[in-house]
Design a protein around this motif. Sequence first.
Motif, mmCIF file in Angstrom:
data_model
loop_
_atom_site.group_PDB
_atom_site.id
_atom_site.type_symbol
_atom_site.label_atom_id
_atom_site.label_comp_id
_atom_site.label_asym_id
_atom_site.label_seq_id
_atom_site.Cartn_x
_atom_site.Cartn_y
_atom_site.Cartn_z
ATOM 1 N N ASN A 284 0.811 -1.223 0.000
ATOM 2 C CA ASN A 284 0.000 0.000 0.000
ATOM 3 C C ASN A 284 0.842 1.270 0.000
ATOM 4 O O ASN A 284 0.299 2.370 -0.157
ATOM 5 C CB ASN A 284 -0.917 0.010 1.229
ATOM 6 N N LYS B 44 5.146 5.393 -2.975
ATOM 7 C CA LYS B 44 5.524 6.686 -2.399
ATOM 8 C C LYS B 44 7.038 6.781 -2.192
ATOM 9 O O LYS B 44 7.569 7.864 -1.976
ATOM 10 C CB LYS B 44 4.822 6.887 -1.045
ATOM 11 N N THR C 53 1.132 10.729 -4.585
ATOM 12 C CA THR C 53 -0.063 10.392 -3.802
ATOM 13 C C THR C 53 -0.811 9.172 -4.344
ATOM 14 O O THR C 53 -1.648 8.607 -3.654
ATOM 15 C CB THR C 53 -1.029 11.587 -3.768
ATOM 16 N N TYR C 54 -0.532 8.784 -5.599
ATOM 17 C CA TYR C 54 -1.170 7.588 -6.149
ATOM 18 C C TYR C 54 -0.246 6.970 -7.200
ATOM 19 O O TYR C 54 0.631 7.636 -7.757
ATOM 20 C CB TYR C 54 -2.542 7.910 -6.754
ATOM 21 N N THR D 147 0.720 5.308 -10.761
ATOM 22 C CA THR D 147 0.344 5.328 -12.169
ATOM 23 C C THR D 147 1.035 4.185 -12.906
ATOM 24 O O THR D 147 2.089 3.695 -12.458
ATOM 25 C CB THR D 147 0.731 6.665 -12.822
#
Length: 420
Positions: free
Chosen positions: A105, A109, A210-211, A213
């Motif tokens: 998860n 980052k 933040t997410y 890709t």
Amino acid sequence: MLANIVTFDYKNKTMLLAYIAKEMHNDQTYTYTYGYYIDKIANYLEKVGFKTFDPIKLGDYFISRKIFTKKSNEISFAHSCFYYFFLARRMQDDRDFYNDVVNPNNFYKYDRVIDYYSGLTRKDDHLLAILYQEFKKYFEPAKPIYDEIDADDFFTNITSQKNKFIPLVEKMDMNKVVANKPNETIVEKHIQEVSNERLSRITDEINNITYLTPDQFIVIMSRLLRNLDGTESVQLKTEIYSEIIKNTMIFTIAIKNKLATYANSHQGQLPPCYDKVKNVELFFRFMPYAVQTSLYEFMGTTKLCQVFENKLKNDFREGKSDIEKFFSIGLLWDTNNLANTKMMKTFIKSVGKNSARDYITFKLYYNYMYKVKSGSAEEDEYLSLLSSLKSKRYPLSLIKQNMINSDLKKIKKEREENKR
């Protein structure tokens, strides 16, 4: 050895700097006041029981060595790469932090931390296994794109009119190519311009991702495969590399399709961020070429040549598309060019009348013009490969290739004589 016991040695300094980087990460800041910076050093010294060392002297030492910069009363790492490097070093000593970084998860980052860490360790089967499984899982929903799309047709016949595709090499005048080969001064100037352009793209910023890709995940896996060269399984490396190429093709097809949909509803124009694109059809056709060139930046090492070759041989055996084969022959050529002449000849012999033929033509042409010395044996090798590509359109291709080579020898001789 005794000096290391009584002094604050390199390893001690590295662990302290890694501690500060981790504290900054925990505090979600990249800048400390000078006083807070010294407090962090003092806290570390207390934790490890080093009461005889002065935190102020150590703090000022790091500033004097330009590891940190001090502006007014604020302290920060002099470059973002220092911050990420020392976070990677912290991963080596702090198992809790390591587990946080490799958590499915969270890992995206820490893409630059993982890049530095894998480069430092060179072998981490646990990290590789976790990210490889996540990589497959991430792209699984898009797998039908790979299974259903004919990549050779998709990147060759761009418009609905289906105009007859004519490979660039068929329109290429080989005599002019040889006669117009730039001199060493022009080549050096070009190489310097390319180098300056690449340097201008390097940023010194801290990532705040933040997410996740698709392209970011492809880059993470590419760097991981390159860096973890101590992984003791060529078969696993080949499997991971094959997955990278498959998912790269999925991503490229999806992006091309999305942009084409936009262009169809905007009078053939691309979104504003692509305003530098002058020929949309050519842009779409050469997307795989551009992506392969980008992959080379992340996987370009001779240590992976066996992996690239394994994948290419599998592609020939399994009848994969020419576009898919190009990714591997392109990486082989960019990494170790003429050492892979045999594989290149095999690819040229088999490549169909599609965009992949243009990709390899352009790659050979560019290298010939700017990376091969005039009059060298390497020049003859490149011209032979280009002429074999050009002669593919003729029924008696070998005879035509020999005719082209004979003409080129005459042009080369005239060119060298004109230099004298």
